[in-house]
Design a protein around this motif. Structure first.
Motif, PDB file in Angstrom:
ATOM      1  N   LYS A   1      40.194  -7.576   9.806  1.00  0.00           N
ATOM      2  CA  LYS A   1      39.972  -6.192  10.183  1.00  0.00           C
ATOM      3  C   LYS A   1      40.914  -5.794  11.308  1.00  0.00           C
ATOM      4  O   LYS A   1      41.022  -6.487  12.325  1.00  0.00           O
ATOM      5  N   ARG A   2      41.589  -4.675  11.087  1.00  0.00           N
ATOM      6  CA  ARG A   2      42.546  -4.179  12.075  1.00  0.00           C
ATOM      7  C   ARG A   2      42.022  -2.866  12.634  1.00  0.00           C
ATOM      8  O   ARG A   2      41.851  -1.890  11.914  1.00  0.00           O
ATOM      9  N   VAL A   3      41.774  -2.857  13.939  1.00  0.00           N
ATOM     10  CA  VAL A   3      41.247  -1.671  14.603  1.00  0.00           C
ATOM     11  C   VAL A   3      42.316  -1.010  15.463  1.00  0.00           C
ATOM     12  O   VAL A   3      42.464   0.208  15.480  1.00  0.00           O
ATOM     13  N   ARG A   4      43.089  -1.845  16.181  1.00  0.00           N
ATOM     14  CA  ARG A   4      44.133  -1.327  17.051  1.00  0.00           C
ATOM     15  C   ARG A   4      45.483  -1.893  16.642  1.00  0.00           C
ATOM     16  O   ARG A   4      45.560  -2.854  15.894  1.00  0.00           O
ATOM     17  N   GLU A   5      46.521  -1.277  17.174  1.00  0.00           N
ATOM     18  CA  GLU A   5      47.877  -1.733  16.895  1.00  0.00           C
ATOM     19  C   GLU A   5      48.070  -3.141  17.426  1.00  0.00           C
ATOM     20  O   GLU A   5      47.483  -3.537  18.436  1.00  0.00           O
ATOM     21  N   SER A   6      48.885  -3.929  16.729  1.00  0.00           N
ATOM     22  CA  SER A   6      49.132  -5.303  17.163  1.00  0.00           C
ATOM     23  C   SER A   6      49.913  -5.316  18.474  1.00  0.00           C
ATOM     24  O   SER A   6      50.586  -4.343  18.836  1.00  0.00           O
ATOM     25  N   ILE A   7      49.810  -6.444  19.186  1.00  0.00           N
ATOM     26  CA  ILE A   7      50.476  -6.560  20.479  1.00  0.00           C
ATOM     27  C   ILE A   7      51.991  -6.455  20.318  1.00  0.00           C
ATOM     28  O   ILE A   7      52.677  -5.835  21.132  1.00  0.00           O
TER      29      ILE A   7
END
Length: 678
Positions: free
Chosen positions: A452-458
């Motif tokens: 699950k992806r909620v925010r942009e990756s680092i």
């Protein structure tokens, strides 16, 4: 398990890292100018309904319209006007909000209000309600939900211009806008309130069945009909009074949102979620964490007020860091962040993994690297794959990578070894808080999974696409650009009426055209009967070039033709040297060049000699000055001309002495001294 929550909030960005057993298990970043919006609740306006995609675009006040799927639409026109209560007789305008929550949410420097009551509800009071029984209300709500589960169309639920209350589920990522949902969830310290879902959920990390039943009974007695709660992990062992206070506060927030909705026009922000510092304290700081360390004094005091309000027992575990080194350097976090931005990650055994993040998916490749093993190839491969599985999960959590993930393990022949690697991957993912779905290893050694992806990756937050290659990672070679120029000349030469075609290009490409590819350029000039001029442009991109016609001047044309003829002559000579056997012709050419240099040297000496003789003749023909008009002066020392024509030194001396003697005789007649004896 030893855990430390480290917060760096002393600059223009706030960074949070949760360290478990010496490794970073969670990392979050938020900049003051680019704060995340996940969890914010907005009043939006539908700007477009797409029946073909069963979705709608909603304007919530951002640069890009948010995306709302049909499955995320809660259809109840009267829902936002409902006011929930915990006990009979209480009304939203008179609800008492616990003073500890009010103090925690207040800005730093404000004092806490005293005397605010937090009335509690009990089961007996609910049983004495005159309203329909709770079971009947919940049954009615469930029937309503079941009716909604039937197949519906987005165009039946939403219309353009309609106002809706939505919550951001995913930040804008890349070129995509934010994803929103009308299923609102308001998180608290111990509970998460869901006003649109009739459900009670218990965290799976609470494993004790007796405790799970206790928590379910408490929350089930608190929730208003048709709503739901999720009991968080930190609620394990928490008294009913704290859970009740948490529920009251969350319900109060929802009622405030309903009142704001009537006062504000769309689009508008109705309720912002906590910033990253308090959000990390709320979600990550628990009794399992040994200590929380922060390097900013104002944020430290704000955290202390929040912790004392929500869980006073943890206040002693909060520390202020005032060391000389940056806090992330002191705990070794900075090095791990730099490592997380690398495409290649080395394993302790000597193998390595490659992580490539694309738009649609993330591909991870496992390689043996320098590790050669000890016994058999199958054992070596299995060991590398098991180590890589653990490191991959660590990197996924650290980099906050989500979406579709494909892992290419090294091929294993035995099914039992594939099971070992898959089990190691599942155990590592069991500690991940993000929801994952993993398929077994295929015969090709591939693992397909989603996270699950909620925010942009680092990586995408800290980096940006290369402005030169525009994120491709490669540029066209100089040879490719040169050949594109040739094709463009063939294509457009007939369109130019001018005799001269000017090519503007990058200096490296120009150097190639004027060097290795000059024969091809000359061929085009002869074929199209045009003069081609290459001009290097320092500010051009390596792939950039342009052509234009220019009227060629007569003088420039002759000069270019003459220079070209000279260059062609030299090139022909060199070609003849190579074709005719080389050394003899080269020696002859050197002899010709030597004879030419000697001839030029002789001509130069002759011209200098004649010039000296003309000067001497002019000096001898000049009349002597009268004694009264000019004072006696020492005669200049006679210079001896060079004897380049074969005259001896004696002849030269005699020829220069005769004029001197004649001058002396004339001086004697005049009563003076001969020249040179004064």
């Amino acid at each position: 398990m030893s855990s430390i929550l480290v917060i760096n909030a002393s600059g223009s960005e706030s960074r949070v890292a949760l360290i478990e057993n010496g490794q970073i298990s969670e990392f979050y970043l938020e900049r003051n100018k680019e704060k995340g919006i996940v969890g914010n609740i907005y009043k939006g306006r539908v700007v477009r309904v797409l029946p073909g995609m069963q979705a709608a675009f909603v304007d919530i006040g951002l640069d890009k319209a948010a995306f709302l799927y049909v499955s995320d639409v809660y259809y109840d026109p009267d829902f936002s006007d409902q006011q929930f209560e915990l006990t009979e007789g209480e009304h939203p305008e008179h609800e008492g909000v616990p003073d500890e929550y009010a103090a925690a949410m207040a800005p730093a420097g404000e004092e806490e209000e005293e005397g605010a009551a937090a009335p509690a509800a009990n089961g007996d009071a609910r049983k004495a309600e005159a309203k329909p029984s709770k079971a009947e209300q919940q049954q009615k709500a469930r029937e309503k939900k079941e009716a909604q589960k039937k197949e519906v169309n987005i165009q039946d639920l939403l219309k353009e211009g309609q106002e809706v209350i939505v919550q951001v589920a995913k930040d804008p990522i890349g070129t995509k806008g934010a994803r929103i949902t009308s299923h609102i969830s308001i998180p608290g310290r111990h509970l998460v309130f869901m006003p649109t879902v009739d459900h009670v959920g218990i965290s799976r990390r609470i494993e004790n069945e007796k405790e799970r039943r206790r928590l379910r009974e408490i929350v089930d007695a608190l929730r208003p009909p048709g709503t739901g709660f999720i009991v968080r992990t930190v609620a394990d062992g928490v008294p009913a009074e704290k859970l009740q206070a948490d529920a009251r506060f969350l319900i109060h927030i929802w009622n405030e949102i309903g009142r704001k909705k009537d006062k504000l026009g769309a689009p508008a922000l109705l309720h912002p979620d906590l910033d990253i510092v308090l959000r990390a304290t709320r979600d990550l700081f628990s009794a399992d964490v040994e200590k929380l360390v922060i390097d900013d004094r104002a944020e430290y005091e704000r955290i202390m007020r929040f912790v004392q309000a929500t869980d006073p027992a943890l206040a002693s575990h909060v520390e202020y860091y005032d060391g000389e080194d940056p806090i992330f350097d002191a705990y070794g976090i900075e090095h791990e962040i730099q490592r997380a931005q690398s495409r290649k990650v080395w394993l302790k055994s000597g193998g390595y993994i490659i992580i490539d993040q694309a738009e649609a998916l993330v591909a991870i490749d496992v390689n043996s690297g320098r590790y050669v093993g000890k016994k058999s190839l199958e054992e070596t491969i299995t060991k590398i794959n098991i180590e890589a599985a653990k490191e991959i999960v660590y990197q996924l959590r650290l980099r906050n990578i989500g979406g579709i993930i494909i892992i290419d393990f090294i091929d294993m022949d035995k099914a039992q070894n594939r099971d070992k690697v898959f089990k190691a991957l599942q155990e590592a993912l069991g500690r991940d808080k993000a929801k994952t779905n993993v398929l077994k290893i295929s015969e090709l050694g591939l693992v397909e999974m989603t996270r699950k992806r909620v925010r942009e990756s680092i990586g995408r937050m800290l980096n940006e696409s290369c402005p030169y290659c525009e994120g491709r990672g490669t540029v066209k070679s100089k040879t490719t650009v040169a050949y594109e120029i040739f094709r463009e000349i063939r294509r457009e030469s007939s369109a130019f009426r001018e005799q001269l075609i000017v090519v503007n290009c990058h200096p490296e490409v120009a150097r190639l055209l004027q060097g290795e590819e000059r024969d091809a350029l000359r061929f085009l000039m002869d074929k199209h009967n045009k003069t081609i001029q290459v001009k290097p442009q320092q500010h051009y991109h390596i792939e950039q070039f342009d052509l234009y016609g220019k009227q060629e001047k007569k003088g420039e044309r002759q000069q270019q033709q003459g220079g070209q003829q000279r260059r062609d002559g030299k090139r022909d000579e060199k070609r003849e040297e190579k074709r005719g056997g080389g050394q003899q012709q080269a020696q002859q050419r050197q002899e010709r060049e030597g004879r030419g240099e000697k001839r030029e040297e002789r001509e130069g000496r002759q011209e200098r000699r004649e010039e000296r003789e003309r000067r001497e003749d002019r000096a001898a023909a000049a009349p002597a000055a009268p004694p009264s008009e000019a004072p006696q002066a020492a005669a200049p020392f006679p210079t001896v001309p060079e004897h380049r024509n074969g005259a001896s030194a004696a002849e030269v001396t005699a020829s220069t002495a005769e004029p001197a003697a004649a001058a002396g005789a004339e001086a004697s007649k005049a009563g003076g001294e001969p020249p040179g004896q004064a």
